[in-house]
Scaffold this motif. Structure first.
Motif, PDB file in Angstrom:
ATOM      1  N   SER A  69       0.833  -1.199   0.000  1.00  0.00           N
ATOM      2  CA  SER A  69       0.000   0.000   0.000  1.00  0.00           C
ATOM      3  C   SER A  69       0.873   1.256   0.000  1.00  0.00           C
ATOM      4  O   SER A  69       0.546   2.246  -0.670  1.00  0.00           O
ATOM      5  N   LEU A  70       1.975   1.214   0.751  1.00  0.00           N
ATOM      6  CA  LEU A  70       2.918   2.337   0.751  1.00  0.00           C
ATOM      7  C   LEU A  70       3.482   2.560  -0.646  1.00  0.00           C
ATOM      8  O   LEU A  70       3.562   3.704  -1.116  1.00  0.00           O
ATOM      9  N   LEU A  71       3.862   1.489  -1.318  1.00  0.00           N
ATOM     10  CA  LEU A  71       4.374   1.606  -2.688  1.00  0.00           C
ATOM     11  C   LEU A  71       3.320   2.209  -3.616  1.00  0.00           C
ATOM     12  O   LEU A  71       3.629   3.086  -4.434  1.00  0.00           O
ATOM     13  N   ASN A  72       2.090   1.761  -3.476  1.00  0.00           N
ATOM     14  CA  ASN A  72       1.013   2.268  -4.339  1.00  0.00           C
ATOM     15  C   ASN A  72       0.775   3.755  -4.115  1.00  0.00           C
ATOM     16  O   ASN A  72       0.631   4.531  -5.065  1.00  0.00           O
ATOM     17  N   TYR A  73       0.726   4.154  -2.833  1.00  0.00           N
ATOM     18  CA  TYR A  73       0.487   5.567  -2.526  1.00  0.00           C
ATOM     19  C   TYR A  73       1.648   6.439  -2.995  1.00  0.00           C
ATOM     20  O   TYR A  73       1.433   7.493  -3.600  1.00  0.00           O
ATOM     21  N   CYS A  74       2.865   6.010  -2.724  1.00  0.00           N
ATOM     22  CA  CYS A  74       4.034   6.807  -3.120  1.00  0.00           C
ATOM     23  C   CYS A  74       4.143   6.925  -4.636  1.00  0.00           C
ATOM     24  O   CYS A  74       4.482   7.989  -5.161  1.00  0.00           O
ATOM     25  N   SER A  75       3.862   5.842  -5.332  1.00  0.00           N
ATOM     26  CA  SER A  75       3.887   5.879  -6.797  1.00  0.00           C
ATOM     27  C   SER A  75       2.842   6.860  -7.328  1.00  0.00           C
ATOM     28  O   SER A  75       3.102   7.632  -8.266  1.00  0.00           O
ATOM     29  N   ALA A  76       1.665   6.855  -6.696  1.00  0.00           N
ATOM     30  CA  ALA A  76       0.600   7.777  -7.090  1.00  0.00           C
ATOM     31  C   ALA A  76       1.005   9.221  -6.813  1.00  0.00           C
ATOM     32  O   ALA A  76       0.762  10.123  -7.633  1.00  0.00           O
ATOM     33  N   ALA A  77       1.647   9.454  -5.663  1.00  0.00           N
ATOM     34  CA  ALA A  77       2.090  10.807  -5.312  1.00  0.00           C
ATOM     35  C   ALA A  77       3.153  11.295  -6.286  1.00  0.00           C
ATOM     36  O   ALA A  77       3.145  12.463  -6.719  1.00  0.00           O
ATOM     37  N   LYS A  78       4.081  10.416  -6.658  1.00  0.00           N
ATOM     38  CA  LYS A  78       5.132  10.787  -7.609  1.00  0.00           C
ATOM     39  C   LYS A  78       4.527  11.168  -8.962  1.00  0.00           C
ATOM     40  O   LYS A  78       4.921  12.153  -9.586  1.00  0.00           O
ATOM     41  N   ALA A  79       3.526  10.389  -9.382  1.00  0.00           N
ATOM     42  CA  ALA A  79       2.865  10.688 -10.658  1.00  0.00           C
ATOM     43  C   ALA A  79       2.081  11.992 -10.579  1.00  0.00           C
ATOM     44  O   ALA A  79       2.167  12.844 -11.475  1.00  0.00           O
ATOM     45  N   TYR A  80       1.343  12.180  -9.482  1.00  0.00           N
ATOM     46  CA  TYR A  80       0.504  13.368  -9.362  1.00  0.00           C
ATOM     47  C   TYR A  80       1.326  14.646  -9.309  1.00  0.00           C
ATOM     48  O   TYR A  80       1.058  15.601 -10.044  1.00  0.00           O
ATOM     49  N   PHE A  81       2.341  14.680  -8.470  1.00  0.00           N
ATOM     50  CA  PHE A  81       3.127  15.899  -8.325  1.00  0.00           C
ATOM     51  C   PHE A  81       4.146  16.071  -9.445  1.00  0.00           C
ATOM     52  O   PHE A  81       4.745  17.135  -9.588  1.00  0.00           O
ATOM     53  N   GLY A  82       4.311  15.035 -10.253  1.00  0.00           N
ATOM     54  CA  GLY A  82       5.158  15.144 -11.434  1.00  0.00           C
ATOM     55  C   GLY A  82       4.354  15.388 -12.691  1.00  0.00           C
ATOM     56  O   GLY A  82       4.865  15.245 -13.808  1.00  0.00           O
ATOM     57  N   ASN A  83       3.059  15.739 -12.502  1.00  0.00           N
ATOM     58  CA  ASN A  83       2.149  16.020 -13.623  1.00  0.00           C
ATOM     59  C   ASN A  83       1.959  14.806 -14.529  1.00  0.00           C
ATOM     60  O   ASN A  83       1.728  14.946 -15.734  1.00  0.00           O
ATOM     61  N   GLY A  84       2.039  13.619 -13.935  1.00  0.00           N
ATOM     62  CA  GLY A  84       1.774  12.409 -14.688  1.00  0.00           C
ATOM     63  C   GLY A  84       0.347  11.937 -14.468  1.00  0.00           C
ATOM     64  O   GLY A  84      -0.496  12.670 -13.935  1.00  0.00           O
ATOM     65  N   THR A  85       0.079  10.717 -14.866  1.00  0.00           N
ATOM     66  CA  THR A  85      -1.253  10.137 -14.694  1.00  0.00           C
ATOM     67  C   THR A  85      -1.227   9.123 -13.558  1.00  0.00           C
ATOM     68  O   THR A  85      -0.415   8.195 -13.564  1.00  0.00           O
ATOM     69  N   VAL A  86      -2.096   9.318 -12.591  1.00  0.00           N
ATOM     70  CA  VAL A  86      -2.178   8.397 -11.455  1.00  0.00           C
ATOM     71  C   VAL A  86      -3.011   7.191 -11.864  1.00  0.00           C
ATOM     72  O   VAL A  86      -4.120   7.337 -12.385  1.00  0.00           O
ATOM     73  N   GLU A  87      -2.465   6.005 -11.644  1.00  0.00           N
ATOM     74  CA  GLU A  87      -3.201   4.788 -11.978  1.00  0.00           C
ATOM     75  C   GLU A  87      -4.510   4.737 -11.196  1.00  0.00           C
ATOM     76  O   GLU A  87      -4.557   5.075 -10.014  1.00  0.00           O
ATOM     77  N   ALA A  88      -5.566   4.325 -11.852  1.00  0.00           N
ATOM     78  CA  ALA A  88      -6.887   4.295 -11.228  1.00  0.00           C
ATOM     79  C   ALA A  88      -6.888   3.353 -10.028  1.00  0.00           C
ATOM     80  O   ALA A  88      -6.376   2.234 -10.088  1.00  0.00           O
ATOM     81  N   TYR A  89      -7.472   3.829  -8.942  1.00  0.00           N
ATOM     82  CA  TYR A  89      -7.615   3.008  -7.734  1.00  0.00           C
ATOM     83  C   TYR A  89      -8.854   2.141  -7.909  1.00  0.00           C
ATOM     84  O   TYR A  89      -9.936   2.630  -8.214  1.00  0.00           O
ATOM     85  N   THR A  90      -8.712   0.831  -7.684  1.00  0.00           N
ATOM     86  CA  THR A  90      -9.826  -0.088  -7.949  1.00  0.00           C
ATOM     87  C   THR A  90     -10.375  -0.750  -6.688  1.00  0.00           C
ATOM     88  O   THR A  90     -11.309  -1.543  -6.766  1.00  0.00           O
ATOM     89  N   GLY A  91      -9.805  -0.427  -5.529  1.00  0.00           N
ATOM     90  CA  GLY A  91     -10.276  -1.044  -4.292  1.00  0.00           C
ATOM     91  C   GLY A  91     -11.512  -0.351  -3.742  1.00  0.00           C
ATOM     92  O   GLY A  91     -12.030   0.609  -4.323  1.00  0.00           O
ATOM     93  N   GLU A  92     -11.992  -0.843  -2.627  1.00  0.00           N
ATOM     94  CA  GLU A  92     -13.160  -0.256  -1.982  1.00  0.00           C
ATOM     95  C   GLU A  92     -12.740   0.938  -1.126  1.00  0.00           C
ATOM     96  O   GLU A  92     -11.654   0.962  -0.554  1.00  0.00           O
TER      97      GLU A  92
END
Length: 232
Positions: A81-104
């Motif tokens: 979960s830490l890897l998923n969140y950090c990867s999303a943060a890197k993408a978001y603040f780097g103006n990339g695309t955050v992978e869609a979250y599919t969990g509940e």
């Protein structure tokens, strides 16, 4: 990145693992820097001797933990979960695309609440969550009497700071397992109950006007909190 910090033995804390005492040094990193290598150099008191250097990154540690067969399932889930969140943060603040979250996601219980009234000459303007650096909650207010308003967080008096046209109450360094815990914030007779996930609630509930990347980012943040609470 590129920062150098000097610490002494007194800056470390003792931690016993398997009957062996270790000295632990802490160094804060923003989630978006999870893949940055951090080097620790231990220098001897004798200046004529050479120190030793070890390096690692949050990403490297989390990846190893997530696949370690001897690791508990809760810790594996937290590491992933830490890897998923950090990867999303890197993408978001780097103006990339955050992978869609599919969990509940269940955020309704984190809706912020307020009661009472603000002091005369004070207007509550809103709240936000700082994610680009250290995870911090900020409450914004303004008005001719904002500078003199008495403010508290969980019963302790705090000083508001100035940011442009606003006064701000800042709650810094909210750790993963406490992202869901509401702080009681007062400005005079106005009481606000707000957690880091209150921001996630607001973002996810405003999907028509909010950047999809930000919505996915706060959903990963929610999952990180869930896994952290399961582990700790």
């Amino acid at each position: 990145e590129g920062e150098s910090v000097t610490a002494t033995y007194a800056d470390s804390v003792a931690k016993t693992i398997g009957g062996v005492e270790y000295r632990v040094f802490s160094y804060s990193l923003a989630a978006k820097h999870y893949d940055v290598e951090v080097a620790l150099t231990v220098l001897p008191s004798d200046a004529n001797k050479t120190g030793i250097t070890v390096s690692s990154s949050v990403k490297e540690y989390a990846e190893e933990t997530a696949k370690d067969g001897a690791t508990s399932s809760n810790l594996k889930d937290l590491a992933q979960s830490l890897l998923n969140y950090c990867s999303a943060a890197k993408a978001y603040f780097g103006n990339g695309t955050v992978e869609a979250y599919t969990g509940e996601v269940a955020l309704d219980s984190y809706k912020p609440t307020s009661s009472g009234t603000a002091p005369s000459g004070v207007t509550l303007n809103g709240a936000t969550l700082v994610l680009e650096s250290k995870t911090s909650i900020k409450i914004y207010f303004s008005g001719e009497n904002a500078s003199s308003a008495v403010c508290t967080v969980n019963g302790e008096t705090v000083e508001q700071t100035r940011e442009d046209d606003y006064y701000v109450i800042t709650i810094e360094n909210v750790v993963a397992q406490k992202l869901d815990e509401a702080y009681t914030i007062t400005i005079g007779d106005l009481t606000i109950n707000y957690s880091a996930l209150s921001y996630a609630y607001a973002v996810a509930g405003n999907s028509d006007e909010t950047d999809t990347n930000l919505i996915n980012l706060v959903k990963y943040l929610y999952d990180y909190n869930v896994k952290a609470k399961d582990f700790f």
